[in-house]
Design a protein around this motif. Sequence first.
Motif, PDB file in Angstrom:
ATOM      1  N   GLU A 169       0.539  -1.598   0.185  1.00  3.93           N
ATOM      2  CA  GLU A 169       0.071   0.250  -0.125  1.00  3.93           C
ATOM      3  C   GLU A 169       0.880   0.959  -0.063  1.00  3.93           C
ATOM      4  O   GLU A 169       1.001   2.235  -0.749  1.00  3.93           O
ATOM      5  N   ARG A 173       1.172   3.681  -3.144  1.00  5.47           N
ATOM      6  CA  ARG A 173       0.533   5.260  -2.680  1.00  5.47           C
ATOM      7  C   ARG A 173       1.548   5.864  -3.291  1.00  5.47           C
ATOM      8  O   ARG A 173       1.644   7.287  -4.099  1.00  5.47           O
ATOM      9  N   GLU A 179      -5.334   1.948  -5.107  1.00  2.00           N
ATOM     10  CA  GLU A 179      -4.856   1.057  -4.345  1.00  2.00           C
ATOM     11  C   GLU A 179      -4.937  -0.519  -4.788  1.00  2.00           C
ATOM     12  O   GLU A 179      -5.939  -0.813  -5.394  1.00  2.00           O
TER      13      GLU A 179
END
Length: 425
Positions: A169, A173, A179
């Motif tokens: 994650e 990001r 996501e």
Amino acid sequence: MAAMHPTHATVDRRALQRRVVRVLALGQVLGGLGVGATLALGALLVTEVSGSSAWSGMAATMNTLGAALLAVPLARLAQARGRRISLSTGAFTAMAGASVTIGAAVLSSFLVLLVGLALLGAGSALNLQSRFAATDLAPDDTRARDLSLVVWSTTIGAVLGPNLFEPGELIGRALGLPELTGGFVIALVAQALGALVYLTALRPDPLLLAVADGEAAGRDRPSSAGGLAVLRSSSPARRAVLTVALSHAVMVALMSMTPVHLTLQGASLSIVGLTISLHVAGMYALAPVFGWLADRSGRRATILLGQSLFVASLVLSWSGSASPVLVTVSLVLLGLGWSASTVAGSTLVAEAVPPADRPKLQGVSDLFMNLAGATGGALAGPVLALVGFDGLSAALLVLVAVVVLAHRGGAGPAPAGPHRGDPRD
């Protein structure tokens, strides 16, 4: 096979074999890391892109289908160019799958996502081929052990992979990706490292060297027959492939329905997770033990031990289906039975034909193994709905009986030496 055979007359075969096993084990760790990091994420990503949880099972289905479809082409590549090129090509294909999957998430395209997940099946296909690569130069008395060490190394990646969700994650990001795609970035990097390991460290190529040894001795020249023709012409090959395929079908069918059954019985997700974790540990953690046993006591004896463990598992899940504890014990026994049967059965696949023809048969074996697993998983749901978890367990005993009958009274080859019988017996 292409005229690329190495002529390393002075190569220490046992020293080279030890290095080959180490290289394959490292590749398995990296490959397993990529597969483990993406399988669960794939189901979540399919749900997000499709907008329905009803499609979530397509992640595992496409991965299995991709592994099945790529098994034979990768085996043919090994036949023509050796393990180094075949395994690295599988890793590159899995990298492409991770890239396509990430692109599909960016585009929110469900069909492109399915293509990406199928290409990721190359990671599973090359992991399966790696275990056979460990047998190319292995002597009879350590062949099953060497194969089992490569199988065991999958444990590391399989355990670590699902724990990379949060780092994934953060990576996603940081890269501005959607996501759930960070884990696929990790898979891409892991497969790239795996390809680098195979390309640089599998020198000389173990399969090409094994074939060159056979040709130098005036034997083991490759036949023109394809993998299916080899399978039809050899009863030991049929018996070995049948063992691997049906054992995988039994394992997948019961394992895939256990979370559903436990949830319907009111078990918590933590109990379900613990049960599956212990099952996976049973599949891989003791693989070297079964490899050693197959070398010492025989391939067939180890396969029958594996089928006995299946029987114990299925009887326990049949009679104790209402108890989460007994179901968990049953899943551990199921994993152990799969490990014993797959290690010994895969060793028999490698020994059923000369080195020059091994990739053909191994590709067919992996194809049938994946198709059997997919079929077992697909049919297990309707069977569970019709006759329940205990009925499913009873039905799977039929497949175990088929494997046992296939090996009952089967004769092995002539003894390997004066001190003990051929381990293939």
